[in-house]
Design a protein around this motif. Structure first.
Motif, PDB file in Angstrom:
ATOM      1  N   ALA A 125       0.834  -1.206   0.000  1.00 42.71           N
ATOM      2  CA  ALA A 125       0.000   0.000   0.000  1.00 42.71           C
ATOM      3  C   ALA A 125       0.868   1.255   0.000  1.00 42.71           C
ATOM      4  O   ALA A 125       0.550   2.248  -0.671  1.00 42.71           O
ATOM      5  CB  ALA A 125      -0.932  -0.007   1.210  1.00 42.71           C
ATOM      6  N   SER A 126       1.977   1.222   0.743  1.00 44.72           N
ATOM      7  CA  SER A 126       2.867   2.388   0.772  1.00 44.72           C
ATOM      8  C   SER A 126       3.527   2.612  -0.586  1.00 44.72           C
ATOM      9  O   SER A 126       3.718   3.757  -1.010  1.00 44.72           O
ATOM     10  CB  SER A 126       3.928   2.211   1.863  1.00 44.72           C
ATOM     11  N   ILE A 127       3.868   1.523  -1.280  1.00 43.59           N
ATOM     12  CA  ILE A 127       4.454   1.663  -2.612  1.00 43.59           C
ATOM     13  C   ILE A 127       3.428   2.219  -3.594  1.00 43.59           C
ATOM     14  O   ILE A 127       3.730   3.106  -4.415  1.00 43.59           O
ATOM     15  CB  ILE A 127       4.991   0.306  -3.106  1.00 43.59           C
ATOM     16  N   VAL A 128       2.197   1.715  -3.514  1.00 47.50           N
ATOM     17  CA  VAL A 128       1.127   2.210  -4.385  1.00 47.50           C
ATOM     18  C   VAL A 128       0.894   3.696  -4.137  1.00 47.50           C
ATOM     19  O   VAL A 128       0.755   4.494  -5.076  1.00 47.50           O
ATOM     20  CB  VAL A 128      -0.158   1.396  -4.137  1.00 47.50           C
ATOM     21  N   ASP A 129       0.862   4.082  -2.866  1.00 47.42           N
ATOM     22  CA  ASP A 129       0.669   5.492  -2.523  1.00 47.42           C
ATOM     23  C   ASP A 129       1.814   6.344  -3.079  1.00 47.42           C
ATOM     24  O   ASP A 129       1.583   7.449  -3.598  1.00 47.42           O
ATOM     25  CB  ASP A 129       0.593   5.631  -1.006  1.00 47.42           C
ATOM     26  N   ALA A 130       3.036   5.822  -3.000  1.00 47.98           N
ATOM     27  CA  ALA A 130       4.183   6.573  -3.521  1.00 47.98           C
ATOM     28  C   ALA A 130       4.097   6.732  -5.038  1.00 47.98           C
ATOM     29  O   ALA A 130       4.368   7.818  -5.577  1.00 47.98           O
ATOM     30  CB  ALA A 130       5.479   5.862  -3.139  1.00 47.98           C
ATOM     31  N   MET A 131       3.720   5.657  -5.736  1.00 50.37           N
ATOM     32  CA  MET A 131       3.636   5.730  -7.194  1.00 50.37           C
ATOM     33  C   MET A 131       2.551   6.718  -7.632  1.00 50.37           C
ATOM     34  O   MET A 131       2.761   7.528  -8.550  1.00 50.37           O
ATOM     35  CB  MET A 131       3.325   4.343  -7.774  1.00 50.37           C
ATOM     36  N   MET A 132       1.402   6.658  -6.981  1.00 55.10           N
ATOM     37  CA  MET A 132       0.294   7.509  -7.400  1.00 55.10           C
ATOM     38  C   MET A 132       0.501   8.964  -6.993  1.00 55.10           C
ATOM     39  O   MET A 132      -0.029   9.875  -7.634  1.00 55.10           O
ATOM     40  CB  MET A 132      -1.015   6.991  -6.796  1.00 55.10           C
ATOM     41  N   GLY A 133       1.253   9.200  -5.954  1.00 53.66           N
ATOM     42  CA  GLY A 133       1.444  10.576  -5.490  1.00 53.66           C
ATOM     43  C   GLY A 133       2.720  11.220  -5.968  1.00 53.66           C
ATOM     44  O   GLY A 133       2.957  12.415  -5.703  1.00 53.66           O
ATOM     45  N   ALA A 134       3.563  10.458  -6.673  1.00 51.50           N
ATOM     46  CA  ALA A 134       4.855  11.001  -7.091  1.00 51.50           C
ATOM     47  C   ALA A 134       4.717  12.152  -8.069  1.00 51.50           C
ATOM     48  O   ALA A 134       5.575  13.052  -8.112  1.00 51.50           O
ATOM     49  CB  ALA A 134       5.700   9.886  -7.716  1.00 51.50           C
ATOM     50  N   GLY A 135       3.651  12.159  -8.853  1.00 50.84           N
ATOM     51  CA  GLY A 135       3.494  13.188  -9.878  1.00 50.84           C
ATOM     52  C   GLY A 135       3.376  14.593  -9.322  1.00 50.84           C
ATOM     53  O   GLY A 135       3.724  15.567  -9.997  1.00 50.84           O
ATOM     54  N   ARG A 136       2.892  14.737  -8.084  1.00 48.32           N
ATOM     55  CA  ARG A 136       2.710  16.085  -7.522  1.00 48.32           C
ATOM     56  C   ARG A 136       4.036  16.822  -7.378  1.00 48.32           C
ATOM     57  O   ARG A 136       4.082  18.046  -7.471  1.00 48.32           O
ATOM     58  CB  ARG A 136       2.033  15.982  -6.152  1.00 48.32           C
ATOM     59  N   GLY A 137       5.118  16.070  -7.154  1.00 46.62           N
ATOM     60  CA  GLY A 137       6.406  16.719  -6.984  1.00 46.62           C
ATOM     61  C   GLY A 137       7.336  16.533  -8.157  1.00 46.62           C
ATOM     62  O   GLY A 137       8.526  16.874  -8.065  1.00 46.62           O
ATOM     63  N   CYS A 138       6.809  15.997  -9.243  1.00 44.64           N
ATOM     64  CA  CYS A 138       7.660  15.706 -10.409  1.00 44.64           C
ATOM     65  C   CYS A 138       7.940  16.978 -11.206  1.00 44.64           C
ATOM     66  O   CYS A 138       7.007  17.718 -11.551  1.00 44.64           O
ATOM     67  CB  CYS A 138       6.983  14.668 -11.292  1.00 44.64           C
ATOM     68  N   PRO A 139       9.191  17.257 -11.505  1.00 48.51           N
ATOM     69  CA  PRO A 139       9.502  18.443 -12.319  1.00 48.51           C
ATOM     70  C   PRO A 139       8.900  18.323 -13.718  1.00 48.51           C
ATOM     71  O   PRO A 139       8.806  17.236 -14.281  1.00 48.51           O
ATOM     72  CB  PRO A 139      11.036  18.445 -12.385  1.00 48.51           C
ATOM     73  N   ALA A 140       8.499  19.460 -14.259  1.00 45.64           N
ATOM     74  CA  ALA A 140       7.970  19.506 -15.631  1.00 45.64           C
ATOM     75  C   ALA A 140       9.111  19.860 -16.581  1.00 45.64           C
ATOM     76  O   ALA A 140      10.030  20.613 -16.240  1.00 45.64           O
ATOM     77  CB  ALA A 140       6.863  20.533 -15.733  1.00 45.64           C
ATOM     78  N   VAL A 141       9.052  19.305 -17.787  1.00 48.34           N
ATOM     79  CA  VAL A 141      10.078  19.542 -18.800  1.00 48.34           C
ATOM     80  C   VAL A 141       9.513  20.485 -19.860  1.00 48.34           C
ATOM     81  O   VAL A 141       8.465  20.197 -20.460  1.00 48.34           O
ATOM     82  CB  VAL A 141      10.532  18.220 -19.451  1.00 48.34           C
ATOM     83  N   SER A 142      10.186  21.582 -20.078  1.00 47.71           N
ATOM     84  CA  SER A 142       9.741  22.526 -21.101  1.00 47.71           C
ATOM     85  C   SER A 142      10.314  22.113 -22.457  1.00 47.71           C
ATOM     86  O   SER A 142      11.180  21.244 -22.551  1.00 47.71           O
ATOM     87  CB  SER A 142      10.198  23.941 -20.740  1.00 47.71           C
ATOM     88  N   SER A 143       9.833  22.776 -23.498  1.00 45.97           N
ATOM     89  CA  SER A 143      10.256  22.422 -24.861  1.00 45.97           C
ATOM     90  C   SER A 143      11.734  22.683 -25.104  1.00 45.97           C
ATOM     91  O   SER A 143      12.326  22.104 -26.016  1.00 45.97           O
ATOM     92  CB  SER A 143       9.418  23.193 -25.880  1.00 45.97           C
ATOM     93  N   ASP A 144      12.325  23.557 -24.293  1.00 44.60           N
ATOM     94  CA  ASP A 144      13.746  23.837 -24.469  1.00 44.60           C
ATOM     95  C   ASP A 144      14.626  22.906 -23.634  1.00 44.60           C
ATOM     96  O   ASP A 144      15.839  23.095 -23.553  1.00 44.60           O
ATOM     97  CB  ASP A 144      14.063  25.298 -24.128  1.00 44.60           C
ATOM     98  N   GLY A 145      13.998  21.916 -22.973  1.00 45.60           N
ATOM     99  CA  GLY A 145      14.749  20.918 -22.227  1.00 45.60           C
ATOM    100  C   GLY A 145      15.015  21.270 -20.779  1.00 45.60           C
ATOM    101  O   GLY A 145      15.669  20.504 -20.066  1.00 45.60           O
TER     102      GLY A 145
END
Length: 378
Positions: free
Chosen positions: A350-370
């Motif tokens: 359950a902790s792994i599932v929670d980590a996978m599903m919640g990881a996107g909130r802190g994931c950096p975004a990549v712009s078109s210039d890299g």
């Protein structure tokens, strides 16, 4: 209409079960209040020594009384043989002292030389099955759930797919509950309602499948359908869909492996023969030691007497303990102290599932210039 359901929260399934730390072991409270070993410290075991930890939970001295009972019976047999032999030679101590025990000793030695080899192979096979159940069967289901959640969280990360992501988490945890019920032959579908893992309608549908092993596989079929449909609507690239399908099939394979190991035991004739050999060896050891004990009575040699008693007790105990360990781990989904601590495993998954599903909130975004643009966490 389904009864109102409380909001599902994966964190409720992450609660670590009650844990007790002993000298060298960490024990968790499993289903039904049964204590199970989660882990042990090999370093502390060596430092304290096995002699100082014989009464720790999970040793052959505490997990089952079969070994101690059998050892006691063989020592009693030794005493009975000794008493019968002494009485049979009452008044003739010279004949008792000259009692010929060589043929019996030779027979016992021949059996004793053969038993360790076949018993070691048997225990090795049993331990291999136990490890395979954990790694290639149960572990495969856990890994498939975590991997599926990672792919879904990455590909279906928009807010509109929140219900889909929540559904995958719910059905994934439901599949584990149903899998454990199938392995334990315990039909309790209503418990999944209490855990908010299934709705009333879904629970009633599950009851149509009388074979318990069908139920977790149905859940994974649902997961594959839901994710495939969602990815079709989202126009997700085909490789991602294929990856999810592969994980769902791997989970089904893992559940099938568990069923295969539990329902396809080692051949009964082979296991019966191993048990018979150990029993015969123990009886011969007790009879031989009883005769040699009686032979030492006229000379009142305490060293031989003590040696025979200790030899019988130690050898019988070791062989019987190995048999006890073998049958205890044959089905690791029960309530024995050496069985899988499923509640702890479920909390980890359950902790792994929670980590996978919640990881996107802190994931950096990549712009078109890299460049990476890190989110501002509040």
């Amino acid at each position: 209409m389904d009864a109102p359901q409380s909001q599902f929260d994966i964190k409720h399934h992450m609660e670590v079960p009650e844990t007790h730390k002993n000298k060298v072991t960490e024990v968790v409270v499993g289903e039904g209040g049964c204590h199970k070993i989660l882990r042990y410290d090999m370093k502390l075991l060596v430092q304290y020594s096995a002699c100082a930890t014989v009464f720790t939970k999970g040793t052959v001295f505490t997990m089952d009384n079969t070994t101690l009972r059998t050892t006691g019976l063989m020592v009693l047999l030794l005493g009975t043989v000794c008493a019968f032999t002494v009485l049979a030679h009452a008044g003739d101590t010279e004949a008792l002292a000259a009692l010929q025990t060589q043929p019996l000793e030779a027979l016992a030695d021949q059996v004793s030389a053969f038993v360790p080899f076949v018993l070691a192979l048997f225990v090795s096979l049993t331990l291999s099955r136990w490890w395979a159940l954990r790694v290639t069967a149960l572990g495969k289901v856990f890994d498939s759930l975590a991997n599926t959640c990672m792919i879904v969280a990455s590909e279906l990360n928009d807010l509109r797919w929140r219900n889909v992501r929540t559904g995958i988490m719910k059905y994934g945890m439901a599949s584990i509950e149903l899998l454990v019920q199938a392995a334990r032959e315990d039909e309790d579908i209503d418990s999944l309602l209490e855990l908010d893992l299934l709705t009333d309608t879904e629970a009633e549908f599950m009851k149509e499948y009388e074979l318990l092993w069908q139920r977790p596989m149905v859940i994974w079929a649902w997961i594959m359908h839901i994710v495939s449909d969602a990815m079709d609507h989202d126009k997700t690239p085909a490789p991602s869909r294929q990856a999810v399908i592969g994980q769902c099939l791997a989970a089904r394979d893992g559940m099938a492996n568990i069923n295969m190991y539990l329902d396809t035991q080692l051949p009964f004739a082979y296991v019966h023969l191993i048990t018979l050999l150990v029993n015969v060896q123990n009886i011969l050891m007790a009879i031989k030691s009883g005769c040699k004990f009686a032979k030492a009575v006229p000379e009142r040699d305490p060293f031989i007497m003590i040696q025979q008693v200790l030899t019988t007790a130690i050898i019988v105990f070791i062989y019987q303990a190995l048999l006890t360990i073998a049958y205890t781990i044959m089905d690791p989904f029960g309530d024995d102290v050496l069985d899988f601590p499923i509640r702890a495993y479920k909390a980890y998954v359950a902790s792994i599932v929670d980590a996978m599903m919640g990881a996107g909130r802190g994931c950096p975004a990549v712009s078109s210039d890299g460049r990476l643009h890190r989110p501002l966490m509040t």
